[in-house]
Design an enzyme around this catalytic site. Sequence first.
Site: not given
Length: 263
Positions: A73-74
């Site tokens: 993800c981020y």
Amino acid sequence: MSDRENNERNFSRISIDQLGAWLNAHPDPLILDARDPGAFAAGNIETSIRLDGRNHEALIFQTPKTRPVFIYCYRGNASQTYAQQFADFGFKNVADLIGGWEALQKALAPAPAALSEALQSWLASNGFADIHSPAAHGNTALMHAAWKGDAAIVDALLAAGASVAAVNNDGNTALWLACVSNDPAIVKRIAAAGANLDHVNLTGATSLMYAASSSKPAIVAVLLELGADPLIQTQDDFSALDMAASLECLELLRAATKQQRSA
């Protein structure tokens, strides 16, 4: 992490240094990207599939349990939740990336070049000690340049490694300040650098909500084009559509909302 948390977790957390070895040891993995559509479109790991709340159940039930699963993800937060879900449904080889896409980009990025004299002069004249340290109101140099609509300085700061994830005292990022400047090109530059299009500030507002409420149709259009979510609501259940301050913004958001709800 405590021993209890380690015992309860039944998936692997791997670092950037371990990524290559894990991929070599697990051929043909299902690679899932848990970031927003705009960030995914701006750059992703080859062969990855964007993962969100609408397709994760289908992927869980349609993917053979023997297939390795790798999720990022981020910054390595949401990926843990998704990884645990896959592991709970019987997948034997599940891993997520510590630090996420942000860590991967830092590892792959070349060492930033020395700051130009022009950029150093701009930083000093605007009260910034360096490209990372905030100044007035918690704004970083990138936020300030975005707010001023200075595309050349924005580009120089991004090239030097300025963070698009930093937040100021109001919880706003450089993307929000780019929207304030009403410059779609700068919004696109910051989004392409990995900014979270749906970041929520301390009042529960997104950049799309701000642009709609400030009657900035060009910014609303570009945010929607990049993948900003028009369905997000504040704690008072207001969406960007509810906040639209002009007919043009209203029409853009009505169309986007209708399209997303029918997807």
